[in-house]
Design a protein around this motif. Sequence first.
Motif, PDB file in Angstrom:
ATOM      1  N   ARG A 289       0.830  -1.210   0.000  1.00  0.00           N
ATOM      2  CA  ARG A 289       0.000   0.000   0.000  1.00  0.00           C
ATOM      3  C   ARG A 289       0.864   1.260   0.000  1.00  0.00           C
ATOM      4  NH1 ARG A 289      -2.804   0.842   4.697  1.00  0.00           N
ATOM      5  NH2 ARG A 289      -4.341   2.148   3.682  1.00  0.00           N
ATOM      6  N   GLY A 290       1.969   1.206   0.742  1.00  0.00           N
ATOM      7  CA  GLY A 290       2.851   2.363   0.828  1.00  0.00           C
ATOM      8  C   GLY A 290       3.523   2.707  -0.495  1.00  0.00           C
ATOM      9  N   ARG A 291       3.557   1.756  -1.410  1.00  0.00           N
ATOM     10  CA  ARG A 291       4.178   1.987  -2.720  1.00  0.00           C
ATOM     11  C   ARG A 291       3.129   2.271  -3.801  1.00  0.00           C
ATOM     12  NH1 ARG A 291       9.602  -1.638  -3.005  1.00  0.00           N
ATOM     13  NH2 ARG A 291      10.059   0.020  -4.497  1.00  0.00           N
ATOM     14  N   MET A 292       1.872   2.224  -3.423  1.00  0.00           N
ATOM     15  CA  MET A 292       0.793   2.453  -4.393  1.00  0.00           C
ATOM     16  C   MET A 292       0.404   3.928  -4.462  1.00  0.00           C
ATOM     17  SD  MET A 292      -1.739  -0.757  -3.467  1.00  0.00           S
ATOM     18  CE  MET A 292      -3.088  -0.146  -4.520  1.00  0.00           C
ATOM     19  N   LYS A 293       0.053   4.377  -5.654  1.00  0.00           N
ATOM     20  CA  LYS A 293      -0.521   5.722  -5.803  1.00  0.00           C
ATOM     21  C   LYS A 293      -1.881   5.792  -5.125  1.00  0.00           C
ATOM     22  CE  LYS A 293      -0.289   5.739 -10.313  1.00  0.00           C
ATOM     23  NZ  LYS A 293      -0.487   6.194 -11.713  1.00  0.00           N
ATOM     24  N   HIS A 294      -2.606   4.656  -5.157  1.00  0.00           N
ATOM     25  CA  HIS A 294      -3.965   4.610  -4.602  1.00  0.00           C
ATOM     26  C   HIS A 294      -4.004   3.846  -3.275  1.00  0.00           C
ATOM     27  CE1 HIS A 294      -5.349   6.231  -8.423  1.00  0.00           C
ATOM     28  NE2 HIS A 294      -4.672   5.292  -9.052  1.00  0.00           N
ATOM     29  N   GLY A 295      -2.864   3.801  -2.584  1.00  0.00           N
ATOM     30  CA  GLY A 295      -2.789   3.049  -1.334  1.00  0.00           C
ATOM     31  C   GLY A 295      -3.714   3.552  -0.247  1.00  0.00           C
ATOM     32  N   GLU A 296      -3.873   4.863  -0.181  1.00  0.00           N
ATOM     33  CA  GLU A 296      -4.731   5.442   0.866  1.00  0.00           C
ATOM     34  C   GLU A 296      -6.173   4.994   0.723  1.00  0.00           C
ATOM     35  OE1 GLU A 296      -4.171   8.060   3.255  1.00  0.00           O
ATOM     36  OE2 GLU A 296      -2.001   8.008   3.020  1.00  0.00           O
ATOM     37  N   ALA A 297      -6.573   4.734  -0.516  1.00  0.00           N
ATOM     38  CA  ALA A 297      -7.959   4.320  -0.781  1.00  0.00           C
ATOM     39  C   ALA A 297      -8.092   2.804  -0.869  1.00  0.00           C
ATOM     40  CB  ALA A 297      -8.442   4.956  -2.087  1.00  0.00           C
ATOM     41  N   SER A 298      -7.041   2.072  -0.455  1.00  0.00           N
ATOM     42  CA  SER A 298      -7.039   0.599  -0.524  1.00  0.00           C
ATOM     43  C   SER A 298      -6.875   0.048   0.887  1.00  0.00           C
ATOM     44  CB  SER A 298      -5.907   0.118  -1.432  1.00  0.00           C
ATOM     45  OG  SER A 298      -6.006   0.683  -2.720  1.00  0.00           O
ATOM     46  N   PRO A 299      -7.953  -0.064   1.646  1.00  0.00           N
ATOM     47  CA  PRO A 299      -7.865  -0.419   3.061  1.00  0.00           C
ATOM     48  C   PRO A 299      -7.451  -1.867   3.309  1.00  0.00           C
ATOM     49  CG  PRO A 299     -10.145  -0.415   2.357  1.00  0.00           C
ATOM     50  CD  PRO A 299      -9.348   0.113   1.198  1.00  0.00           C
ATOM     51  N   VAL A 300      -6.941  -2.095   4.507  1.00  0.00           N
ATOM     52  CA  VAL A 300      -6.630  -3.445   4.981  1.00  0.00           C
ATOM     53  C   VAL A 300      -7.717  -3.867   5.962  1.00  0.00           C
ATOM     54  CG1 VAL A 300      -5.028  -4.882   6.284  1.00  0.00           C
ATOM     55  CG2 VAL A 300      -4.145  -3.181   4.672  1.00  0.00           C
ATOM     56  N   ILE A 301      -8.370  -4.951   5.667  1.00  0.00           N
ATOM     57  CA  ILE A 301      -9.380  -5.532   6.559  1.00  0.00           C
ATOM     58  C   ILE A 301      -8.817  -6.875   7.010  1.00  0.00           C
ATOM     59  CG2 ILE A 301     -11.733  -6.469   6.690  1.00  0.00           C
ATOM     60  CD1 ILE A 301     -12.519  -4.379   4.557  1.00  0.00           C
ATOM     61  N   SER A 302      -8.549  -7.004   8.302  1.00  0.00           N
ATOM     62  CA  SER A 302      -7.820  -8.188   8.766  1.00  0.00           C
ATOM     63  C   SER A 302      -8.467  -8.823   9.987  1.00  0.00           C
ATOM     64  CB  SER A 302      -6.379  -7.800   9.105  1.00  0.00           C
ATOM     65  OG  SER A 302      -6.324  -7.166  10.371  1.00  0.00           O
ATOM     66  N   ASN A 303      -7.945 -10.008  10.335  1.00  0.00           N
ATOM     67  CA  ASN A 303      -8.437 -10.710  11.517  1.00  0.00           C
ATOM     68  C   ASN A 303      -7.839 -10.163  12.807  1.00  0.00           C
ATOM     69  OD1 ASN A 303      -5.876 -11.788  10.901  1.00  0.00           O
ATOM     70  ND2 ASN A 303      -6.356 -13.730  11.873  1.00  0.00           N
ATOM     71  N   ARG A 304      -7.097  -9.058  12.722  1.00  0.00           N
ATOM     72  CA  ARG A 304      -6.697  -8.362  13.951  1.00  0.00           C
ATOM     73  C   ARG A 304      -7.924  -7.700  14.574  1.00  0.00           C
ATOM     74  NH1 ARG A 304      -1.626  -4.564  13.674  1.00  0.00           N
ATOM     75  NH2 ARG A 304      -0.635  -6.555  14.151  1.00  0.00           N
ATOM     76  N   ARG A 305      -8.810  -7.196  13.728  1.00  0.00           N
ATOM     77  CA  ARG A 305      -9.992  -6.479  14.211  1.00  0.00           C
ATOM     78  C   ARG A 305     -11.285  -7.270  14.006  1.00  0.00           C
ATOM     79  NH1 ARG A 305     -11.886  -0.463  12.019  1.00  0.00           N
ATOM     80  NH2 ARG A 305     -13.930  -0.431  13.042  1.00  0.00           N
ATOM     81  N   TYR A 306     -11.335  -8.063  12.945  1.00  0.00           N
ATOM     82  CA  TYR A 306     -12.575  -8.746  12.578  1.00  0.00           C
ATOM     83  C   TYR A 306     -12.443 -10.262  12.706  1.00  0.00           C
ATOM     84  CZ  TYR A 306     -13.535  -4.165  10.555  1.00  0.00           C
ATOM     85  OH  TYR A 306     -13.717  -2.812  10.383  1.00  0.00           O
ATOM     86  N   SER A 307     -13.570 -10.923  12.918  1.00  0.00           N
ATOM     87  CA  SER A 307     -13.563 -12.382  13.014  1.00  0.00           C
ATOM     88  C   SER A 307     -13.384 -12.994  11.632  1.00  0.00           C
ATOM     89  CB  SER A 307     -14.885 -12.879  13.621  1.00  0.00           C
ATOM     90  OG  SER A 307     -15.951 -12.692  12.684  1.00  0.00           O
ATOM     91  N   ASN A 308     -13.032 -14.276  11.608  1.00  0.00           N
ATOM     92  CA  ASN A 308     -12.904 -14.970  10.323  1.00  0.00           C
ATOM     93  C   ASN A 308     -14.232 -14.957   9.568  1.00  0.00           C
ATOM     94  OD1 ASN A 308     -14.317 -17.823  10.724  1.00  0.00           O
ATOM     95  ND2 ASN A 308     -13.148 -17.437  12.584  1.00  0.00           N
ATOM     96  N   ARG A 309     -15.331 -14.985  10.303  1.00  0.00           N
ATOM     97  CA  ARG A 309     -16.650 -14.968   9.674  1.00  0.00           C
ATOM     98  C   ARG A 309     -16.911 -13.627   8.979  1.00  0.00           C
ATOM     99  NH1 ARG A 309     -20.733 -14.990  12.988  1.00  0.00           N
ATOM    100  NH2 ARG A 309     -22.135 -16.093  11.593  1.00  0.00           N
ATOM    101  N   GLU A 310     -16.437 -12.545   9.616  1.00  0.00           N
ATOM    102  CA  GLU A 310     -16.623 -11.218   9.026  1.00  0.00           C
ATOM    103  C   GLU A 310     -15.725 -11.024   7.802  1.00  0.00           C
ATOM    104  OE1 GLU A 310     -17.905  -8.345  12.722  1.00  0.00           O
ATOM    105  OE2 GLU A 310     -15.866  -9.142  12.737  1.00  0.00           O
TER     106      GLU A 310
END
Length: 229
Positions: A105-126
Amino acid sequence: LLTGIGVKPELIEIYADVAFINTPASGERAKEILAEHGVSPEKECIGVNVNSYIDLWLRRSESLDRERFTAEMAGALDRSIEELKAPVVFLITQVMDIKIADEIRGRMKHGEASPVISNRRYSNREVMAVMGRTSLFIGMRLHSLILASAMDAPVLGLAYAPKVRHFMRMLGAEDLIFELDRITAESLSGAITDAWGRRNEIREQIRPSLEESKNKAREAFTVFKKRFL
Protein backbone atom coordinates in the motif's frame (compact mmCIF):
# COMPACT_ATOMS: atom_id res chain seq x y z
CA LEU A 1 3.01 -39.43 2.87
CA LEU A 2 0.86 -41.47 5.23
CA THR A 3 1.56 -44.81 3.59
CA GLY A 4 5.23 -43.81 3.48
CA ILE A 5 5.34 -43.70 7.29
CA GLY A 6 3.53 -47.01 7.62
CA VAL A 7 -0.18 -46.11 7.86
CA LYS A 8 -2.31 -48.88 6.37
CA PRO A 9 -4.08 -47.64 3.21
CA GLU A 10 -7.43 -49.02 4.35
CA LEU A 11 -7.33 -46.67 7.35
CA ILE A 12 -6.96 -43.55 5.22
CA GLU A 13 -10.03 -41.54 4.22
CA ILE A 14 -9.84 -38.19 2.45
CA TYR A 15 -12.41 -35.49 2.96
CA ALA A 16 -12.19 -31.71 2.50
CA ASP A 17 -11.06 -28.72 4.55
CA VAL A 18 -13.77 -27.57 6.94
CA ALA A 19 -13.05 -23.98 5.85
CA PHE A 20 -15.23 -24.72 2.82
CA ILE A 21 -18.27 -24.77 5.10
CA ASN A 22 -17.27 -22.03 7.53
CA THR A 23 -20.28 -19.87 8.36
CA PRO A 24 -19.83 -16.28 7.15
CA ALA A 25 -21.25 -13.20 8.80
CA SER A 26 -24.26 -11.64 7.11
CA GLY A 27 -24.14 -9.72 3.87
CA GLU A 28 -25.32 -6.65 5.78
CA ARG A 29 -22.36 -6.93 8.15
CA ALA A 30 -20.00 -7.14 5.15
CA LYS A 31 -21.51 -3.93 3.76
CA GLU A 32 -21.05 -2.21 7.13
CA ILE A 33 -17.37 -3.19 7.27
CA LEU A 34 -16.70 -1.95 3.75
CA ALA A 35 -18.46 1.33 4.51
CA GLU A 36 -16.36 1.72 7.68
CA HIS A 37 -13.28 1.66 5.45
CA GLY A 38 -14.59 4.10 2.87
CA VAL A 39 -15.49 1.55 0.21
CA SER A 40 -18.96 1.78 -1.30
CA PRO A 41 -20.75 -1.51 -0.54
CA GLU A 42 -22.58 -1.21 -3.85
CA LYS A 43 -19.42 -0.85 -5.95
CA GLU A 44 -17.64 -3.87 -7.43
CA CYS A 45 -14.23 -4.26 -5.81
CA ILE A 46 -11.08 -6.39 -6.02
CA GLY A 47 -9.99 -8.38 -2.98
CA VAL A 48 -6.28 -9.03 -2.45
CA ASN A 49 -4.52 -11.36 -0.02
CA VAL A 50 -0.73 -11.36 0.34
CA ASN A 51 1.48 -13.59 2.43
CA SER A 52 4.44 -12.80 4.68
CA TYR A 53 5.92 -16.19 3.76
CA ILE A 54 6.95 -14.59 0.48
CA ASP A 55 10.43 -14.27 2.02
CA LEU A 56 10.72 -18.06 2.26
CA TRP A 57 9.68 -18.42 -1.37
CA LEU A 58 12.05 -15.66 -2.47
CA ARG A 59 15.05 -17.53 -1.10
CA ARG A 60 14.48 -20.06 -3.88
CA SER A 61 14.19 -17.40 -6.57
CA GLU A 62 17.07 -15.63 -8.25
CA SER A 63 14.81 -13.27 -10.18
CA LEU A 64 12.73 -11.75 -7.38
CA ASP A 65 13.33 -10.06 -4.05
CA ARG A 66 10.95 -8.54 -1.51
CA GLU A 67 11.47 -4.99 -2.75
CA ARG A 68 10.74 -5.93 -6.34
CA PHE A 69 7.76 -8.06 -5.30
CA THR A 70 6.11 -5.22 -3.36
CA ALA A 71 6.90 -2.74 -6.15
CA GLU A 72 5.44 -4.95 -8.90
CA MET A 73 2.36 -5.77 -6.80
CA ALA A 74 1.80 -2.08 -6.11
CA GLY A 75 2.17 -1.20 -9.79
CA ALA A 76 -0.20 -3.97 -10.88
CA LEU A 77 -2.88 -2.95 -8.38
CA ASP A 78 -2.62 0.74 -9.31
CA ARG A 79 -3.03 -0.18 -12.98
CA SER A 80 -6.04 -2.36 -12.18
CA ILE A 81 -7.70 0.37 -10.11
CA GLU A 82 -7.26 2.89 -12.92
CA GLU A 83 -8.23 0.57 -15.77
CA LEU A 84 -11.13 -1.28 -14.16
CA LYS A 85 -12.41 1.61 -12.02
CA ALA A 86 -12.66 -0.81 -9.12
CA PRO A 87 -11.27 -0.22 -5.62
CA VAL A 88 -8.82 -2.67 -4.04
CA VAL A 89 -9.39 -4.10 -0.57
CA PHE A 90 -6.66 -6.09 1.21
CA LEU A 91 -8.26 -9.02 3.04
CA ILE A 92 -5.84 -10.51 5.55
CA THR A 93 -6.46 -13.82 7.32
CA GLN A 94 -3.26 -13.86 9.40
CA VAL A 95 -2.14 -10.80 11.36
CA MET A 96 1.49 -11.53 10.43
CA ASP A 97 0.60 -10.58 6.82
CA ILE A 98 -0.51 -7.02 7.66
CA LYS A 99 3.07 -5.75 7.42
CA ILE A 100 3.61 -6.81 3.80
CA ALA A 101 0.14 -5.54 2.84
CA ASP A 102 1.10 -2.16 4.29
CA GLU A 103 4.41 -2.23 2.41
CA ILE A 104 2.54 -2.70 -0.86
CA ARG A 105 0.00 0.00 0.00
CA GLY A 106 2.85 2.36 0.83
CA ARG A 107 4.18 1.99 -2.72
CA MET A 108 0.79 2.45 -4.39
CA LYS A 109 -0.52 5.72 -5.80
CA HIS A 110 -3.96 4.61 -4.60
CA GLY A 111 -2.79 3.05 -1.33
CA GLU A 112 -4.73 5.44 0.87
CA ALA A 113 -7.96 4.32 -0.78
CA SER A 114 -7.04 0.60 -0.52
CA PRO A 115 -7.87 -0.42 3.06
CA VAL A 116 -6.63 -3.45 4.98
CA ILE A 117 -9.38 -5.53 6.56
CA SER A 118 -7.82 -8.19 8.77
CA ASN A 119 -8.44 -10.71 11.52
CA ARG A 120 -6.70 -8.36 13.95
CA ARG A 121 -9.99 -6.48 14.21
CA TYR A 122 -12.57 -8.75 12.58
CA SER A 123 -13.56 -12.38 13.01
CA ASN A 124 -12.90 -14.97 10.32
CA ARG A 125 -16.65 -14.97 9.67
CA GLU A 126 -16.62 -11.22 9.03
CA VAL A 127 -13.55 -11.35 6.77
CA MET A 128 -15.15 -14.21 4.85
CA ALA A 129 -18.35 -12.21 4.40
CA VAL A 130 -16.39 -9.29 2.93
CA MET A 131 -14.67 -11.72 0.56
CA GLY A 132 -18.13 -12.57 -0.69
CA ARG A 133 -18.60 -8.92 -1.70
CA THR A 134 -15.56 -8.95 -4.02
CA SER A 135 -16.02 -9.32 -7.77
CA LEU A 136 -12.52 -10.81 -8.10
CA PHE A 137 -10.28 -12.19 -5.37
CA ILE A 138 -6.51 -12.41 -5.83
CA GLY A 139 -5.06 -14.66 -3.15
CA MET A 140 -1.75 -16.05 -1.94
CA ARG A 141 -2.69 -17.89 1.25
CA LEU A 142 -4.44 -21.17 0.53
CA HIS A 143 -7.16 -20.56 3.11
CA SER A 144 -7.88 -17.11 1.74
CA LEU A 145 -8.60 -18.77 -1.61
CA ILE A 146 -10.74 -21.45 0.04
CA LEU A 147 -12.80 -18.92 2.00
CA ALA A 148 -13.23 -16.57 -0.96
CA SER A 149 -14.19 -19.28 -3.43
CA ALA A 150 -16.60 -20.76 -0.89
CA MET A 151 -18.29 -17.33 -0.97
CA ASP A 152 -18.69 -17.63 -4.76
CA ALA A 153 -15.98 -15.08 -5.49
CA PRO A 154 -14.01 -15.60 -8.72
CA VAL A 155 -10.40 -16.32 -7.71
CA LEU A 156 -6.93 -15.80 -9.15
CA GLY A 157 -4.25 -17.76 -7.31
CA LEU A 158 -0.78 -16.29 -6.70
CA ALA A 159 1.32 -19.45 -6.60
CA TYR A 160 3.91 -18.96 -3.89
CA ALA A 161 3.73 -22.67 -2.96
CA PRO A 162 2.65 -25.97 -4.60
CA LYS A 163 -0.53 -26.16 -2.50
CA VAL A 164 -1.90 -23.05 -4.25
CA ARG A 165 -1.33 -24.68 -7.65
CA HIS A 166 -2.94 -27.91 -6.45
CA PHE A 167 -5.97 -26.06 -5.12
CA MET A 168 -6.53 -24.10 -8.31
CA ARG A 169 -6.19 -27.29 -10.36
CA MET A 170 -8.71 -28.97 -8.06
CA LEU A 171 -11.10 -26.13 -8.87
CA GLY A 172 -10.56 -26.79 -12.57
CA ALA A 173 -8.97 -23.35 -12.82
CA GLU A 174 -5.38 -24.04 -13.84
CA ASP A 175 -5.66 -21.08 -16.21
CA LEU A 176 -6.06 -18.85 -13.15
CA ILE A 177 -2.70 -19.70 -11.58
CA PHE A 178 -0.24 -16.80 -11.62
CA GLU A 179 3.40 -17.82 -11.08
CA LEU A 180 5.22 -15.30 -8.91
CA ASP A 181 8.57 -15.76 -10.63
CA ARG A 182 7.16 -14.02 -13.69
CA ILE A 183 5.58 -11.10 -11.85
CA THR A 184 5.77 -7.64 -13.33
CA ALA A 185 3.26 -4.86 -12.90
CA GLU A 186 2.30 -5.36 -16.53
CA SER A 187 1.95 -9.16 -16.45
CA LEU A 188 -0.05 -9.26 -13.21
CA SER A 189 -2.33 -6.37 -14.17
CA GLY A 190 -2.92 -8.16 -17.47
CA ALA A 191 -3.91 -11.34 -15.63
CA ILE A 192 -6.20 -9.34 -13.35
CA THR A 193 -7.85 -7.57 -16.30
CA ASP A 194 -8.38 -10.88 -18.08
CA ALA A 195 -9.89 -12.52 -14.98
CA TRP A 196 -12.07 -9.45 -14.33
CA GLY A 197 -13.51 -9.71 -17.82
CA ARG A 198 -14.30 -13.38 -17.21
CA ARG A 199 -15.43 -13.07 -13.61
CA ASN A 200 -18.94 -14.44 -14.17
CA GLU A 201 -17.58 -17.24 -16.31
CA ILE A 202 -15.03 -18.10 -13.59
CA ARG A 203 -17.80 -18.39 -11.00
CA GLU A 204 -19.54 -20.98 -13.18
CA GLN A 205 -16.23 -22.70 -13.92
CA ILE A 206 -15.36 -23.39 -10.27
CA ARG A 207 -18.81 -24.04 -8.78
CA PRO A 208 -18.98 -27.81 -9.47
CA SER A 209 -15.67 -28.49 -7.71
CA LEU A 210 -16.65 -26.19 -4.85
CA GLU A 211 -19.91 -28.00 -4.26
CA GLU A 212 -18.07 -31.32 -4.26
CA SER A 213 -15.58 -30.01 -1.68
CA LYS A 214 -18.35 -28.60 0.51
CA ASN A 215 -20.13 -31.95 0.44
CA LYS A 216 -16.90 -33.76 1.38
CA ALA A 217 -16.37 -31.38 4.30
CA ARG A 218 -19.92 -32.02 5.55
CA GLU A 219 -19.43 -35.76 5.14
CA ALA A 220 -16.38 -35.62 7.39
CA PHE A 221 -18.53 -34.30 10.25
CA THR A 222 -21.12 -37.02 9.63
CA VAL A 223 -18.49 -39.76 9.72
CA PHE A 224 -16.85 -38.33 12.83
CA LYS A 225 -20.21 -38.10 14.63
CA LYS A 226 -21.15 -41.68 13.83
CA ARG A 227 -17.82 -43.09 14.92
CA PHE A 228 -16.89 -41.04 17.93
CA LEU A 229 -19.96 -39.32 19.42
